[in-house]
Every structure is written in C-alpha cells, then in structure tokens.
Design a protein around this motif. Structure first.
Motif, PDB file in Angstrom:
ATOM      1  N   SER A  85      -1.212 -33.241  -7.617  1.00  6.34           N
ATOM      2  CA  SER A  85      -0.168 -32.802  -6.702  1.00  6.34           C
ATOM      3  C   SER A  85       1.183 -33.041  -7.360  1.00  6.34           C
ATOM      4  O   SER A  85       1.425 -34.111  -7.938  1.00  6.34           O
ATOM      5  CB  SER A  85      -0.245 -33.562  -5.382  1.00  6.34           C
ATOM      6  N   SER A  86       2.072 -32.065  -7.276  1.00  7.56           N
ATOM      7  CA  SER A  86       3.390 -32.215  -7.885  1.00  7.56           C
ATOM      8  C   SER A  86       4.251 -33.237  -7.157  1.00  7.56           C
ATOM      9  O   SER A  86       5.228 -33.743  -7.717  1.00  7.56           O
ATOM     10  CB  SER A  86       4.113 -30.861  -7.907  1.00  7.56           C
ATOM     11  N   SER A  87       3.897 -33.582  -5.932  1.00  9.91           N
ATOM     12  CA  SER A  87       4.715 -34.498  -5.143  1.00  9.91           C
ATOM     13  C   SER A  87       4.717 -35.919  -5.709  1.00  9.91           C
ATOM     14  O   SER A  87       5.726 -36.631  -5.611  1.00  9.91           O
ATOM     15  CB  SER A  87       4.243 -34.528  -3.692  1.00  9.91           C
ATOM     16  N   ASP A  88       3.608 -36.357  -6.337  1.00 15.59           N
ATOM     17  CA  ASP A  88       3.564 -37.707  -6.889  1.00 15.59           C
ATOM     18  C   ASP A  88       3.149 -37.736  -8.362  1.00 15.59           C
ATOM     19  O   ASP A  88       2.871 -38.809  -8.909  1.00 15.59           O
ATOM     20  CB  ASP A  88       2.647 -38.608  -6.072  1.00 15.59           C
ATOM     21  N   PRO A 119      10.089 -36.384 -11.938  1.00 17.80           N
ATOM     22  CA  PRO A 119       9.007 -35.870 -11.092  1.00 17.80           C
ATOM     23  C   PRO A 119       8.608 -34.455 -11.488  1.00 17.80           C
ATOM     24  O   PRO A 119       9.435 -33.665 -11.960  1.00 17.80           O
ATOM     25  CB  PRO A 119       9.609 -35.896  -9.681  1.00 17.80           C
ATOM     26  N   ASP A 121       7.728 -32.309  -9.328  1.00 16.33           N
ATOM     27  CA  ASP A 121       8.346 -31.515  -8.272  1.00 16.33           C
ATOM     28  C   ASP A 121       9.818 -31.334  -8.614  1.00 16.33           C
ATOM     29  O   ASP A 121      10.598 -32.297  -8.630  1.00 16.33           O
ATOM     30  CB  ASP A 121       8.194 -32.225  -6.925  1.00 16.33           C
ATOM     31  N   GLU A 123      12.193 -30.225  -7.005  1.00 20.73           N
ATOM     32  CA  GLU A 123      13.143 -30.503  -5.938  1.00 20.73           C
ATOM     33  C   GLU A 123      13.541 -31.977  -5.897  1.00 20.73           C
ATOM     34  O   GLU A 123      14.520 -32.341  -5.239  1.00 20.73           O
ATOM     35  CB  GLU A 123      12.540 -30.100  -4.580  1.00 20.73           C
ATOM     36  N   LEU A 124      12.794 -32.832  -6.581  1.00 22.23           N
ATOM     37  CA  LEU A 124      13.103 -34.258  -6.631  1.00 22.23           C
ATOM     38  C   LEU A 124      13.979 -34.560  -7.844  1.00 22.23           C
ATOM     39  O   LEU A 124      13.881 -33.910  -8.879  1.00 22.23           O
ATOM     40  CB  LEU A 124      11.816 -35.081  -6.693  1.00 22.23           C
TER      41      LEU A 124
END
Length: 242
Positions: A85-88, A119, A121, A123-124
């Motif tokens: 997952s790109s979120s973590d 990250p 992601d 957006e982070l």
C-alpha cells in the motif's frame, strides 16, 4: 530522493579510480601496507522481511585512509519498505561523512549527515533531518566490542543504528555478533548476525544473515557486499574500515 541522488555521483566516479589504484598497489606493496594507504569502495545489497513486509537495502561506502591513525568515510544507504500500500510504504535514505581515529586496539568515530524519508504516496510530505553519529569499537584478540549512536529516532538501515554488542571471529573470514539495538524511538530489541567472506575471487565479496527481535519489529534478511579493492581477510577489512 533528489538530495541523495546528487551524492551518488562521487561513489560511482570513484569506482574506476579506486579499483585501478588498488590493483597497481597490490603488485608493489604487502596487503597490510596497502590496507593503510589505499581507498576502499564497497557496494552492498540486502533483502529481508520486516514483520512480513519487504525491506530492501542498498549501501555505498567510500573509506579513505589519511594516515595510519586517521581516516574518513562517505556513506550513502537507501532503504525501501514495501507493504503493498502506498499509504505506509516509503523510502528512507541517509548520507553522512564520518571521521575516525584508530589503532590496533580500537576505533572512535564522529559523523554528520542528512536523513530523508520519502513516502510512496505523493500526497504525503518528505521528511528531512540533520543526523549525528558516534561510533566506538574496541578489539581484543578475536573479539570486537561495539557501541554506536545515531541521533535519528528510527532507521531501517543494516549499517547505521544505535546499538551495543559483542562480535567474535571464528576465523579471519567468519564473524558472529549479538547486539542490543534501538530501532524505533526508545524501543529496544536484539540483533543477531553472521558474516562470511569466501577466499575465492580474491576475497572481493562477503555474505551475511541478520535477524532482529523486537516489538512490532521482527526481521530476518540476507546481505551481500562487493569490495572494489584488494584481497584481505574479513577481520582485517572490518577493523581497518567501518
């Protein structure tokens, strides 16, 4: 990661010069003498599972002896945690310049550098910090006592971490070590590792296994390292160069 890719140029440009210089020096000097005079360039790859998540490590090191007692090092390591997952998922890199005072009985070092965590992601935001390091080692026969400190709160690197422990050389080319290691904030865990350098191919490579045990930080992995220099035992290499 742009701040780190700029620093890749120095190690990569050094490969050819270091390799040619080392080979020429081997023909005219003994191994012990060469180890004190010739720069050492090392490239390492590591892969393992951190709580069932893929973790890859890439390391570049350039060790430059100045005289018998003083040396400097340029270190770049990059670590990639892939969770699905790109979120973590993220990439973590450290670039540092380290300086060492050393003799036959040990080594003391200080370093300063930059740590970057990017990250996957987009957006982070990317996080960057200035880091400081202290490296201390004492040698007693086949034993090595290690105490390292790095100011960053957490690191995924196999090379830089805050730890204290003991290493033992079964012979000149095989070592086992046990460390108490800080891996995330104030969380502590155990780290067991073993490294072996075959005598084949002019002792230009080594391999190792690393296992860590800690709360939410169980890890098992393997590392390989290639040296662009000259034939020398693992024990001498690790004591001459960090």
């Amino acid at each position: 990661m742009s701040v780190f890719f700029r620093f890749l140029v120095l190690p990569l440009m050094s490969v050819g010069v270091v390799h040619v210089y080392a080979n020429d020096a081997v023909e005219t000097k003994s191994t012990a003498s060469v180890a004190q005079d010739v720069p050492n360039f090392a490239f390492g790859l590591g892969y393992g599972l951190l709580d069932r998540k893929s973790l890859m490590n890439i390391d570049f090191k350039v060790n430059i002896p100045i005289n018998r007692y003083l040396s400097t090092q340029v270190l770049l390591n990059s670590n990639y945690l892939v969770t699905g997952s790109s979120s973590d998922s993220f990439a973590q890199s450290e670039f540092s310049s380290n300086w060492f005072l050393r003799n036959d009985y040990g080594r003391l070092g200080l370093g300063i550098g930059i740590s970057e965590r990017e990250p996957m992601d987009e957006e982070l935001e990317t996080e960057r910090d200035i880091i400081g390091q202290f490296i201390g080692e004492a040698f007693l026969g086949d034993f090595s006592f290690t105490g390292n400190y790095i100011s960053t709160d957490d690191t995924l690197s196999n090379v830089t971490s805050s730890r204290i422990g003991l290493g033992y050389y079964f012979n000149d080319d095989q070592r086992v070590s046990l460390f108490r290691e800080k891996y995330n904030g104030e969380a502590m865990g155990w780290r067991l590792e073993t490294h072996y350098q075959p005598k084949k191919y002019r002792q230009m490579g080594s391999m190792g296994l690393i296992a860590r045990k800690g709360k939410d930080y169980n890890y098992v992995g393997a590392v390989v390292e290639y040296y662009f220099d000259y034939a020398v035992s693992l024990k001498q290499r690790e004591r001459e160069f960090h």
